[in-house]
Write a protein that holds these residues in place. Structure first.
Motif, short mmCIF file in Angstrom:
data_model
loop_
_atom_site.label_atom_id
_atom_site.label_comp_id
_atom_site.label_asym_id
_atom_site.label_seq_id
_atom_site.Cartn_x
_atom_site.Cartn_y
_atom_site.Cartn_z
N VAL A 47 0.84 -1.19 0.00
CA VAL A 47 0.00 0.00 0.00
C VAL A 47 0.88 1.25 0.00
O VAL A 47 0.70 2.14 -0.83
CB VAL A 47 -0.93 0.02 1.22
N ALA A 48 1.81 1.30 0.93
CA ALA A 48 2.69 2.46 1.03
C ALA A 48 3.89 2.10 1.90
O ALA A 48 3.80 1.23 2.76
CB ALA A 48 1.96 3.66 1.63
N ARG A 49 5.00 2.79 1.65
CA ARG A 49 6.18 2.61 2.49
C ARG A 49 6.92 3.94 2.59
O ARG A 49 6.76 4.82 1.75
CB ARG A 49 7.10 1.53 1.95
N ILE A 50 7.72 4.04 3.63
CA ILE A 50 8.45 5.27 3.89
C ILE A 50 9.82 4.90 4.43
O ILE A 50 9.94 4.03 5.30
CB ILE A 50 7.67 6.18 4.86
N THR A 51 10.84 5.58 3.93
CA THR A 51 12.20 5.31 4.39
C THR A 51 12.50 6.13 5.65
O THR A 51 11.73 7.02 6.03
CB THR A 51 13.23 5.66 3.31
N SER A 52 13.63 5.85 6.25
CA SER A 52 14.02 6.61 7.43
C SER A 52 14.22 8.09 7.10
O SER A 52 14.07 8.95 7.96
CB SER A 52 15.30 6.03 8.03
N GLY A 53 14.53 8.37 5.85
CA GLY A 53 14.71 9.76 5.44
C GLY A 53 13.44 10.44 4.98
O GLY A 53 13.47 11.62 4.62
N GLY A 54 12.33 9.70 4.98
CA GLY A 54 11.05 10.30 4.64
C GLY A 54 10.61 10.12 3.20
O GLY A 54 9.57 10.64 2.79
N ARG A 55 11.37 9.36 2.42
CA ARG A 55 10.97 9.12 1.04
C ARG A 55 9.82 8.12 1.03
O ARG A 55 9.87 7.10 1.72
CB ARG A 55 12.15 8.59 0.24
N THR A 56 8.80 8.41 0.23
CA THR A 56 7.60 7.58 0.24
C THR A 56 7.30 6.95 -1.12
O THR A 56 7.68 7.50 -2.16
CB THR A 56 6.37 8.39 0.67
N ASN A 57 6.62 5.82 -1.08
CA ASN A 57 6.09 5.17 -2.26
C ASN A 57 4.68 4.72 -1.98
O ASN A 57 4.39 4.27 -0.86
CB ASN A 57 6.93 3.93 -2.64
N TYR A 58 3.81 4.84 -2.97
CA TYR A 58 2.41 4.45 -2.80
C TYR A 58 1.97 3.56 -3.95
O TYR A 58 2.40 3.73 -5.10
CB TYR A 58 1.49 5.68 -2.78
N ALA A 59 1.06 2.67 -3.64
CA ALA A 59 0.36 1.96 -4.69
C ALA A 59 -0.51 2.96 -5.44
O ALA A 59 -0.97 3.96 -4.86
CB ALA A 59 -0.52 0.86 -4.10
N ASP A 60 -0.73 2.71 -6.72
CA ASP A 60 -1.55 3.63 -7.50
C ASP A 60 -2.92 3.81 -6.86
O ASP A 60 -3.50 4.91 -6.87
CB ASP A 60 -1.71 3.12 -8.93
N SER A 61 -3.44 2.75 -6.29
CA SER A 61 -4.78 2.80 -5.69
C SER A 61 -4.82 3.69 -4.44
O SER A 61 -5.90 4.10 -4.01
CB SER A 61 -5.26 1.40 -5.33
N ALA A 62 -3.65 3.95 -3.86
CA ALA A 62 -3.58 4.73 -2.63
C ALA A 62 -3.22 6.19 -2.86
O ALA A 62 -3.47 7.05 -1.99
CB ALA A 62 -2.57 4.11 -1.67
N LYS A 63 -2.65 6.48 -4.00
CA LYS A 63 -2.20 7.85 -4.27
C LYS A 63 -3.36 8.85 -4.22
O LYS A 63 -4.42 8.61 -4.79
CB LYS A 63 -1.52 7.90 -5.64
N GLY A 64 -3.13 9.94 -3.52
CA GLY A 64 -4.13 10.98 -3.41
C GLY A 64 -5.14 10.77 -2.31
O GLY A 64 -5.89 11.70 -1.98
#
Length: 119
Positions: A47-64
């Motif tokens: 669904v989503a993940r975040i690195t220790s530095g704050g960089r994020t990734n989201y599934a397309d279904s979760a974006k927005g």
């Protein structure tokens, strides 16, 4: 090391929920933290993940609609879910990439928390 998730529940479509997942135990470093979900009859998906530095990734279904954040001091990751849809219904599980000592890394998982969105 343990991950304790909380915040799931039943909500109507269009509503919001906030999931939390706190890591505890003998932790040296936490790198990425995030959430997966698995609906009945479907494969588990990130669904989503975040690195220790704050960089994020989201599934397309979760974006927005979803926002992931973390409090490094509290070793906690959050998932704010807005505009929920019935298709978001699933068991949500948190994970963390944790080093318990220098050079030793492993993925740890929290217990799943059920999110049910009614139409």
């Amino acid at each position: 090391v343990q991950l304790q998730a909380s915040g799931g529940g039943l909500v109507q479509a269009g509503g919001s929920l906030r999931l939390s997942c706190a890591a505890s135990g003998s932790i040296f470093v936490i790198e990425s933290m995030g959430w997966y979900r698995q609906a009945p009859g479907k494969q588990r998906e990130l669904v989503a993940r975040i690195t220790s530095g704050g960089r994020t990734n989201y599934a397309d279904s979760a974006k927005g609609r979803f926002t992931i954040s973390r409090d490094n001091a509290k070793k906690t990751v959050y998932l704010q879910m807005n505009s929920l849809k019935p298709g978001d219904t699933a068991v949500y599980s948190c994970y963390a990439d944790i080093s318990v000592s220098a050079g030793i890394w492993a993925d740890y998982w929290g217990q799943g928390t059920q999110v049910t969105v009614s139409s």
